[in-house]
Motif scaffolding. Structure first.
Motif, PDB file in Angstrom:
ATOM      1  N   CYS A 260      -8.056   7.253   6.894  1.00  0.00           N
ATOM      2  CA  CYS A 260      -8.137   6.460   5.665  1.00  0.00           C
ATOM      3  C   CYS A 260      -9.416   5.613   5.669  1.00  0.00           C
ATOM      4  CB  CYS A 260      -6.897   5.559   5.548  1.00  0.00           C
ATOM      5  SG  CYS A 260      -6.934   4.489   4.099  1.00  0.00           S
TER       6      CYS A 260
ATOM      7  N   CYS B  34      -3.260  -2.503   7.329  1.00  0.00           N
ATOM      8  CA  CYS B  34      -4.178  -1.504   7.908  1.00  0.00           C
ATOM      9  C   CYS B  34      -4.200  -1.611   9.433  1.00  0.00           C
ATOM     10  CB  CYS B  34      -5.593  -1.704   7.366  1.00  0.00           C
ATOM     11  SG  CYS B  34      -5.742  -1.443   5.580  1.00  0.00           S
TER      12      CYS B  34
ATOM     13  N   CYS C  37       0.870  -1.187   0.000  1.00  0.00           N
ATOM     14  CA  CYS C  37       0.000   0.000   0.000  1.00  0.00           C
ATOM     15  C   CYS C  37       0.899   1.228   0.000  1.00  0.00           C
ATOM     16  CB  CYS C  37      -0.910   0.014   1.223  1.00  0.00           C
ATOM     17  SG  CYS C  37      -1.880   1.538   1.344  1.00  0.00           S
TER      18      CYS C  37
ATOM     19  N   CYS D 253      -1.230   0.601  10.554  1.00  0.00           N
ATOM     20  CA  CYS D 253      -0.838   1.729   9.700  1.00  0.00           C
ATOM     21  C   CYS D 253      -1.136   3.053  10.390  1.00  0.00           C
ATOM     22  CB  CYS D 253      -1.597   1.641   8.373  1.00  0.00           C
ATOM     23  SG  CYS D 253      -1.274   3.069   7.303  1.00  0.00           S
TER      24      CYS D 253
ATOM     25  N   PRO E 191      -6.198  -1.511   0.766  1.00  0.00           N
ATOM     26  CA  PRO E 191      -6.461  -2.077   2.100  1.00  0.00           C
ATOM     27  C   PRO E 191      -6.006  -3.525   2.189  1.00  0.00           C
ATOM     28  CG  PRO E 191      -8.440  -1.074   1.148  1.00  0.00           C
ATOM     29  CD  PRO E 191      -7.416  -1.106   0.067  1.00  0.00           C
TER      30      PRO E 191
ATOM     31  N   GLY F  34      -9.045   1.931   4.721  1.00  0.00           N
ATOM     32  CA  GLY F  34      -8.368   1.174   5.770  1.00  0.00           C
ATOM     33  C   GLY F  34      -9.281   0.900   6.956  1.00  0.00           C
TER      34      GLY F  34
ATOM     35  N   ARG G 117       0.221   4.414   0.266  1.00  0.00           N
ATOM     36  CA  ARG G 117      -0.036   5.418   1.303  1.00  0.00           C
ATOM     37  C   ARG G 117       0.527   4.955   2.652  1.00  0.00           C
ATOM     38  NH1 ARG G 117      -5.739   8.172   3.378  1.00  0.00           N
ATOM     39  NH2 ARG G 117      -4.705   9.617   4.818  1.00  0.00           N
ATOM     40  N   HIS G 118       0.537   3.662   2.876  1.00  0.00           N
ATOM     41  CA  HIS G 118       1.136   3.144   4.105  1.00  0.00           C
ATOM     42  C   HIS G 118       2.614   3.507   4.150  1.00  0.00           C
ATOM     43  CE1 HIS G 118       2.602  -0.565   6.523  1.00  0.00           C
ATOM     44  NE2 HIS G 118       2.404   0.445   7.330  1.00  0.00           N
TER      45      HIS G 118
END
Ligand code: SF4
Length: 353
Positions: A311, A302, A82, A305, A298, A314, A84-85
């Motif tokens: 999010c 999650c 992920c 995270c 996701p 998530g 964004r993670h």
């Protein structure tokens, strides 16, 4: 393969000596130009990506210059899970915790224990490791200096447990095996703008010419995870770039069970890793330069995270009911230690969790 009796070794040590170390076994011989071909492909992919996205050219060499991106096993795992993670963890930065400090102490203790001829007691080498690390300004020293007495006692107990399990699982590391512990490996791409960085828990042996004779072992507590094989392949690739010859084998060794997973290294493994690394570099560079919006995918990360509160995908994600332990974070990528050369840049982690 029959296990030779040796009254001084436990049955698990004998299994490791015979099945994992494979002492005296046949070793592959690789193309002397393999490392150059792998590097050429990585260079071409990284340079094309940087040029396409308008990255600044590489500066004249200066040790203080930072790479645009540092690619280590954890970043690779995150960016392929992920995006964004990865961005959220980058923004949060690295902080030493009881778990990462324990790993650093345990690995330092194993490292120190391998350097003395007599068989030291695990608790003694753990104390020695803490004494060595506690004054370290750039590593786990600050956590160790500010930990409570109870935290330190717990760290000592758990690190001693890990060292004891290593001692009763692995045969004593002979000097002739050239053991390297906590060994850093680095490769630079695109004029130093991209750094591939690893830290190997344990490496044994060295190549002879183009004959692969190195074994790389990642020491783990906890259960096996699908991420571990990808971590090992990354180590194999960076080791190949570093020394010019691949390791003959890479393995995750699980201290709690005295078992391991290993893969013998061949060209296919290395080329597939080149593709995974190059894809990861493409994403990391684009995110770093702000030319790409981080996507959200996701899944298991999650649960831990830092972006989850903001999010929606998530928050909506739920672990499958079939999972026996849905709160477990055993598939969490290994924690990384900060780069000893300076603050702010994460480096490859060897702290098994
Ligand atoms: S909460 Fe899940 S989907 Fe959202 S950024 Fe984190 S890992 Fe990705």
């Amino acid at each position: 393969v029959p296990i030779e009796p040796d009254p001084a070794l436990t049955p698990t040590q004998l299994r490791v000596r015979t099945g994992l170390l494979d002492l005296g076994g046949a070793r592959p011989v690789f193309d002397p130009h393999l490392a150059a071909r792998l590097l050429e492909e990585l260079e071409a992919r990284a340079t094309a990506c940087l040029d396409a996205l308008g990255a600044p050219p590489p500066p004249p060499y200066d040790r203080r210059d930072r790479p645009l991106v540092v690619v280590h096993k954890r970043a690779l795992a995150q960016i392929h899970q992920c995006e964004r993670h990865w961005a959220a963890e980058e923004a949060a930065g690295f902080a030493w915790t009881a778990a990462t400090a324990r790993g650093a102490v345990a690995h330092k203790a194993i490292e120190l224990g391998a350097q003395v001829d007599r068989q030291p007691l695990p608790a003694d080498v753990v104390d020695l490791a803490i004494a060595r690390l506690i004054d370290d300004e750039r590593g786990s020293g600050l956590w160790l200096r500010t930990a409570t007495e109870g935290d330190l006692a717990e760290l000592r107990a758990r690190a001693t447990d890990e060292v004891t399990k290593f001692d009763d699982s692995f045969p004593p590391l002979a000097r002739a095996w050239r053991p390297r512990l906590e060994s850093r490996q680095v490769a630079y791409l695109a004029g130093g703008r991209v750094e591939l960085s690893g830290k190997v828990d344990l490496a044994l042996g060295k190549p002879v010419g183009c004959e692969a004779r190195t074994l790389i072992v990642d020491l783990k507590t906890g259960r096996p995870s699908g991420l571990h094989a990808a971590d090992l392949r990354f180590y194999a690739l960076v080791e190949t770039l570093r020394v010019g010859v691949p390791p003959f084998r890479v393995a995750s060794f699980y201290l709690d069970s005295g078992t391991w997973h290993h893969e013998d290294v061949d060209e296919d493994l290395l080329w597939s890793t080149v593709r995974r690394v190059a894809d990861g570099v493409d994403r990391l560079v684009a995110l770093r330069l702000g030319t790409r919006q981080a996507t959200e995918t996701p899944g298991p990360p999650c649960r831990y995270c830092p972006a989850r509160p903001e999010c929606p995908p998530g928050q909506a994600w739920r672990p499958p009911e079939a999972w026996a332990d849905p709160d477990s974070d055993l598939d969490r990528p290994d924690a990384d230690e900060p780069d000893p050369d300076g603050p702010g840049r994460p480096a490859a982690g060897g702290v098994g969790t």
